[in-house]
Design a protein around this motif. Structure first.
Motif, PDB file in Angstrom:
ATOM      1  N   ASN A   1       0.852  -1.189   0.000  1.00 56.70           N
ATOM      2  CA  ASN A   1       0.000   0.000   0.000  1.00 56.70           C
ATOM      3  C   ASN A   1       0.883   1.232   0.000  1.00 56.70           C
TER       4      ASN A   1
ATOM      5  N   LEU B   1       0.651   5.503   0.441  1.00 55.67           N
ATOM      6  CA  LEU B   1      -0.080   6.738   0.711  1.00 55.67           C
ATOM      7  C   LEU B   1       0.920   7.883   0.810  1.00 55.67           C
ATOM      8  N   THR B   2       0.637   8.964   0.143  1.00 63.21           N
ATOM      9  CA  THR B   2       1.499  10.141   0.246  1.00 63.21           C
ATOM     10  C   THR B   2       1.030  11.014   1.399  1.00 63.21           C
TER      11      THR B   2
ATOM     12  N   SER C   1      -1.375  11.504   6.323  1.00 69.80           N
ATOM     13  CA  SER C   1      -1.656  11.309   4.902  1.00 69.80           C
ATOM     14  C   SER C   1      -2.276  12.576   4.326  1.00 69.80           C
ATOM     15  N   ASP C   2      -2.161  12.741   3.013  1.00 68.31           N
ATOM     16  CA  ASP C   2      -2.578  13.996   2.363  1.00 68.31           C
ATOM     17  C   ASP C   2      -4.028  14.354   2.632  1.00 68.31           C
ATOM     18  N   ALA C   3      -4.900  13.352   2.678  1.00 64.98           N
ATOM     19  CA  ALA C   3      -6.315  13.632   2.926  1.00 64.98           C
ATOM     20  C   ALA C   3      -6.636  13.699   4.417  1.00 64.98           C
TER      21      ALA C   3
ATOM     22  N   GLU D   1     -11.572   2.323   2.965  1.00 66.59           N
ATOM     23  CA  GLU D   1     -11.535   3.747   2.629  1.00 66.59           C
ATOM     24  C   GLU D   1     -11.412   4.567   3.904  1.00 66.59           C
TER      25      GLU D   1
ATOM     26  N   GLU E   1      -9.015   8.302   0.847  1.00 69.34           N
ATOM     27  CA  GLU E   1      -7.935   7.429   0.388  1.00 69.34           C
ATOM     28  C   GLU E   1      -8.295   5.964   0.652  1.00 69.34           C
ATOM     29  N   THR E   2      -7.835   5.080  -0.225  1.00 70.05           N
ATOM     30  CA  THR E   2      -8.130   3.652  -0.067  1.00 70.05           C
ATOM     31  C   THR E   2      -6.839   2.847  -0.003  1.00 70.05           C
ATOM     32  N   PHE E   3      -6.947   1.667   0.611  1.00 71.73           N
ATOM     33  CA  PHE E   3      -5.796   0.761   0.704  1.00 71.73           C
ATOM     34  C   PHE E   3      -6.320  -0.661   0.885  1.00 71.73           C
TER      35      PHE E   3
ATOM     36  N   SER F   1       4.872   8.640  -8.314  1.00 71.45           N
ATOM     37  CA  SER F   1       4.019   7.466  -8.145  1.00 71.45           C
ATOM     38  C   SER F   1       4.193   6.534  -9.326  1.00 71.45           C
TER      39      SER F   1
END
Length: 353
Positions: free
Chosen positions: A239, A241-242, A252-254, A308, A313-315, A344
């Motif tokens: 996974n 995530l940025t 995380s960005d979100a 989610e 964001e999802t993983f 990415s």
């Protein structure tokens, strides 16, 4: 006589295209060493340079104490197992294995002895008089291995030897290859893009990308402590995530996931973690996070789920098999890695295109 392989500052170019960028590697005597990477990363080119089928542009290749960089392929005493078997269809199994000995004018009595010796090593003496068309894919591959062993090489090289076999037979054959290598204690270099194959077979793995070696480690080391994001995403499921690190905390960005980052300074970062390191939890004292299960695929002992975060964001996560879409849950991440921000996968593919 020792068969340690030392590769020093190996460069290989085809015209204006440089395929190997000054590679340094050491393969220990008797070691099963794997070159792992995607197509075009340079792993087969390096194998062919070691064998002598390709001549390096610069650098050195030493086997034991002998510099073989400019030695002809037939003088290096190396066995090579090809991807496509390369068996003569009009020759019997015994004649295929004997072919190289015959061209080297080995006397017939010794030739016959060495052929049967090689076939017995791979438990194929009983098919000596058959033709390749009468054999299964796995049997043909074993004959190809016998043909490489008949020279009594000090080094054995494999170029994606199982890629033409079905999944079940690949699993069986890689165990047989490892057993043969262990019984002979022969120094071996194995090329593959199959991560599972590399993890199961190898004593050590070199992960390659674009002509460079990114990490050399044991299978467990490469999988559990990847040197960078490229290794993390290529070896095993991953996974990504940025986000940003501020005051030793990654967010995380979100904004849906925060984790301690005690060894990093402030700035952009990439979080990488495996699906199996996600655990449903709500225990007191643990750093828990909230998510919604948006998809779930039954895999028997577990479900491969897509979760989610509140920020969208999802993983992926390996969860108990009874979990299903729509459930809200709390989770923890038991192991993760933070790397410097880099393009990415999607951005790199767009640039390559």
């Amino acid at each position: 006589m020792t068969a340690e392989i030392r590769i020093k500052n190996l460069v290989k170019s085809f015209g204006s295209v440089q395929v190997l960028n000054g590679v340094d590697l050491t393969v220990e005597d008797g070691e099963f060493f794997t070159l792992l990477g995607p197509s075009g990363c340079g792993k087969t080119t390096m194998l062919r340079c070691v064998s002598g089928f390709e001549r390096a542009t610069s650098g050195q290749i030493l086997i034991g104490n002998e510099d073989v960089s400019t030695v002809d392929v037939w003088r290096r005493n190396i066995g090579f197992v090809f991807q496509n078997y390369a068996l003569w269809p009009h020759l019997t199994v015994a004649d295929n294995v004997a072919f190289g000995l015959k061209t080297r004018k080995v006397p017939k009595p010794e030739r016959e002895h060495r052929v049967m010796e090689a076939l017995e090593m791979i438990d194929m003496a009983h098919v000596a008089k058959r033709y390749p068309s009468e054999l299964s894919g796995g049997q043909q591959q074993r004959v190809a291995i016998a043909r490489a062993l008949v020279f009594r090489p000090r080094v054995l090289l494999f170029d994606e030897p199982l890629s033409n076999l079905d999944a079940q037979l690949r699993v069986k054959m890689r165990r047989e290859i490892k057993e043969i290598q262990r019984s002979l204690n022969i120094t071996s270099i194995y090329v593959t893009h199959d991560q599972e194959e590399a993890l199961e077979l190898s004593d050590r793995i070199a992960v390659m990308s674009a002509g460079d070696v990114l990490q050399v480690d044991t299978p467990a080391g490469v999988y559990r402590t990847p040197a960078d994001e490229t290794v993390a995403r290529f070896v095993g499921r991953n996974n990504r995530l940025t986000g940003t690190v501020v005051d030793r905390v990654f967010t995380s960005d979100a904004g849906g996931l925060t984790l301690p980052a005690p060894e990093r300074g402030d700035g952009p970062a990439v979080l990488c973690f495996r699906p199996e390191d996600v655990h449903l939890s709500g225990s007191a004292g643990e750093r828990t996070h909230h998510a919604v299960i948006v998809a779930s695929g039954f895999r028997g002992s577990y479900s491969l789920a897509e979760l989610e975060l509140p920020g969208g964001e999802t993983f992926a996560a390996d969860l108990p098999p009874l979990t299903g879409p729509g459930e809200r849950t709390e989770f923890t991440v038991s192991r993760y890695h933070l790397f410097d921000a880099s393009p990415s996968v999607e951005e790199e593919e767009a640039v390559a295109a």
